[in-house]
Scaffold this active site. Structure first.
Site, mmCIF file in Angstrom:
data_model
loop_
_atom_site.group_PDB
_atom_site.id
_atom_site.type_symbol
_atom_site.label_atom_id
_atom_site.label_comp_id
_atom_site.label_asym_id
_atom_site.label_seq_id
_atom_site.Cartn_x
_atom_site.Cartn_y
_atom_site.Cartn_z
ATOM 1 N N LEU A 138 0.877 -1.167 0.000
ATOM 2 C CA LEU A 138 0.000 0.000 0.000
ATOM 3 C C LEU A 138 0.912 1.213 0.000
ATOM 4 C CD1 LEU A 138 -2.749 -0.856 2.679
ATOM 5 C CD2 LEU A 138 -3.123 -0.534 0.225
ATOM 6 N N ASP A 139 0.550 2.258 -0.757
ATOM 7 C CA ASP A 139 1.428 3.423 -0.755
ATOM 8 C C ASP A 139 1.391 4.110 0.606
ATOM 9 O OD1 ASP A 139 -0.577 5.537 -0.653
ATOM 10 O OD2 ASP A 139 -1.042 5.064 -2.731
ATOM 11 N N MET A 140 2.289 5.028 0.812
ATOM 12 C CA MET A 140 2.501 5.643 2.121
ATOM 13 C C MET A 140 1.220 6.262 2.681
ATOM 14 S SD MET A 140 5.354 8.503 3.114
ATOM 15 C CE MET A 140 5.498 9.169 4.769
ATOM 16 N N SER A 142 -1.946 5.462 1.905
ATOM 17 C CA SER A 142 -3.094 4.568 1.967
ATOM 18 C C SER A 142 -3.088 3.793 3.276
ATOM 19 C CB SER A 142 -3.074 3.598 0.778
ATOM 20 O OG SER A 142 -3.195 4.315 -0.435
#
Length: 270
Positions: A138-140, A142
């Site tokens: 998951l990106d930072m 999210s």
């Protein structure tokens, strides 16, 4: 003699004789630790990283065997060898762990971060002694469910593009999302020569949608929304396969049950 040549000669002498089974491509289980296996398999079953990520760690020259740096992926090792990653000795972990974490925003999904940002795996260190790595990302910014494990075979099956395991997200947006836009996402949109397509997109409220993906392209949901000039205020992954986030609080984690592990593997397409 170069380290790789020395190890290659050593490994050639360890190849199984005619008619014997070569288990170097398979997994490791208790009682088989002394059998030679490929180095990337050993790393994966030591909780270093997934098998694919372990291959890159080897190619980057971060692994040594018996004091010699090894960059050849075909190298075979056993538990009798001294294997180090970044100078730290590793060993096979007897217990396989399967954990879900409710990742808060602001944490990155990597083993370490060169920019010094908080790492999601650090949230597990007080609870688990094993070296666990994330399956997928998951990106930072999210939030939501991330699976961690030290089982390389499990990670490889679940993260392979052909697995087709569903991942469900609840997204709050900065602008309204119409039913027509939702259907467009289901049919697919092309952004900067990359094709994005979700399995389902349901409008829950004017600025709240549920999206189900079976692919894992980088920033897929954000890029689809941005292509329609829609910003993302909050993105939470609430389900992977048959496993739901439920009431797990941000920053908290729990073990997957054996039934949940089996259900995830059963969902992976062969």
């Amino acid at each position: 003699m170069p380290a790789n040549d020395f190890l290659k000669r050593k490994n050639d002498s360890q190849k199984p004789a005619h008619g014997q089974k070569d288990d170097s491509h398979g997994g490791l289980s208790n009682g088989q630790a002394a059998e030679p296996v490929r180095l990337q398999v050993f790393l994966a079953h030591s909780g270093v990283a997934s098998r694919r990520a372990s291959e890159q760690i080897i190619l980057d020259g971060r692994v040594s065997v018996n004091g010699q740096v090894v960059t050849e992926l075909g190298t075979k090792v056993s538990e009798k060898d001294e294997i180090c990653v970044d100078g730290k000795k590793i060993s096979l972990e007897a217990k396989k762990r399967y954990v879900i974490l409710n990742k808060p925003a602001g944490f990155v999904c990597s083993l370490s971060d060169e920019k010094g940002r908080p790492v999601a795996a650090d949230l597990l260190k007080e609870k688990y002694s094993e070296r666990l790595y994330n399956v997928g990302r998951l990106d930072m910014y999210s939030k939501g469910m991330i699976i961690f494990t030290n089982d390389g075979d499990f990670a490889a099956k679940l993260s392979h593009p052909s697995s087709q395991v569903e991942k469900e997200y609840i997204v709050e947006t900065s602008q309204d999302v119409s039913e027509e836009t939702a259907k467009m996402f289901e049919h697919g949109v092309r952004v900067d020569n990359v094709f994005y397509k979700c399995l389902h997109c349901d409008v829950l409220k004017a600025r709240k949608i549920r999206i189900v993906l079976i692919e894992g392209k980088n920033r897929e949901i954000r890029n689809m929304l941005e292509s329609q000039n829609i910003g993302t205020k909050s993105l939470v992954r609430v389900r992977i396969g048959n496993v739901n986030l439920d009431d797990l609080k941000p920053g908290d984690s729990r073990d997957l049950t054996p039934q949940e592990v089996k259900s995830l593997l059963d969902l992976c397409r062969k």
